[in-house]
Design an enzyme around this catalytic site. Sequence first.
Site, short mmCIF file in Angstrom:
data_model
loop_
_atom_site.label_atom_id
_atom_site.label_comp_id
_atom_site.label_asym_id
_atom_site.label_seq_id
_atom_site.Cartn_x
_atom_site.Cartn_y
_atom_site.Cartn_z
N HIS A 7 75.92 57.16 -20.43
CA HIS A 7 74.57 57.68 -20.22
C HIS A 7 73.65 56.52 -19.87
CE1 HIS A 7 74.46 56.48 -24.47
NE2 HIS A 7 73.14 56.60 -24.48
N HIS B 278 72.13 64.31 -26.36
CA HIS B 278 71.44 63.03 -26.57
C HIS B 278 70.62 62.68 -25.34
CE1 HIS B 278 70.72 59.06 -28.22
NE2 HIS B 278 71.27 58.49 -27.16
N ASP C 78 76.90 58.00 -27.27
CA ASP C 78 76.02 58.34 -28.39
C ASP C 78 76.01 59.85 -28.68
OD1 ASP C 78 75.37 55.69 -28.52
OD2 ASP C 78 73.28 55.91 -27.91
N HIS D 150 70.80 55.09 -21.14
CA HIS D 150 69.99 54.24 -22.00
C HIS D 150 70.31 52.77 -21.79
CE1 HIS D 150 69.01 57.72 -24.99
NE2 HIS D 150 68.21 57.72 -23.93
N ASP E 212 70.61 50.17 -23.61
CA ASP E 212 71.61 49.48 -24.41
C ASP E 212 73.03 49.95 -24.09
OD1 ASP E 212 71.07 51.98 -25.61
OD2 ASP E 212 71.68 51.28 -27.59
N HIS E 213 73.18 50.72 -23.01
CA HIS E 213 74.50 51.12 -22.51
C HIS E 213 74.71 50.69 -21.06
CE1 HIS E 213 75.58 53.80 -25.95
NE2 HIS E 213 74.28 53.62 -26.14
N HIS F 245 77.85 52.72 -31.69
CA HIS F 245 76.99 52.05 -32.67
C HIS F 245 77.64 52.04 -34.05
CE1 HIS F 245 73.37 51.74 -30.12
NE2 HIS F 245 73.75 52.91 -29.64
#
Length: 257
Positions: free
Chosen positions: A57, A115, A134, A59, A61-62, A172
């Site tokens: 996805h 998400h 996530d 975001h 931090d990905h 995570h």
Amino acid sequence: MTMFDIHLLPCLSDNYVPLVRDCATGTVAIVDPADAEAVAAELDRLGWHPSLILNTHHHFDHVGGNLELKARYGLTIVGPAREADRIPGIDRAVAGGDTVMLGAEAGHVFDVPGHTAGHIAYWFEGAKTVFVGDTLFAAGCGRLFEGTPAQMWSSLNKLADLPGDTLVYCAHEYTESNIRFARSVDPENAALHVREVSVHAARRLNEPTVPTTIAVELATNPFLRADVPDFVRAMHMSGADPITVFAATRKAKDNFR
């Protein structure tokens, strides 16, 4: 026979980046690279040269390492079609029903919105491994930033239907806090009590609690238990449909301290 050699790289504050090597061909993929510098340093240490990034996805931090890693290694970036305009450097946009090859292993793409609106997961049946980003966490699930409870419940059930011994790689290290919440809403769950002990022991040694398995999640993850009578009773929601129970569980987690 081992199909994948997976090195789980911790980075940022609590992210995990799976570095995945197909044992048959030596092909290497990076799943959701949060930090290009950390990923490159670990790949150099391992002596691995990646040819793929698999994004679940959009975001940051990905996908934050996408462009730097693409420039460094000339790799191909695969990501969700519904978020293609938000995936830096994407070369191939995929959606549910598509297949992604990682060396000799075929990865089945699942649409798992909730998400984010276009979130996907990659299930490698032969390697008994799924990369879920996530959507599903160890003893938890992602917040509903862009989706509805009905969407997330449907997405989680796609994952729950995988074989029980499937290894689940989430992105995570949230397990201790997830277990604390799970105990608050499912206090009589004996399997959850056992899991709590093992999770605390692992974290005291700074060991990861990822991967988990589908079987473990079905037994202990409250977000997969919204249709289980014992859990529904524990939530004081007897007679409610699973989506309503799931929504109440997610709301309780959002407000849990």
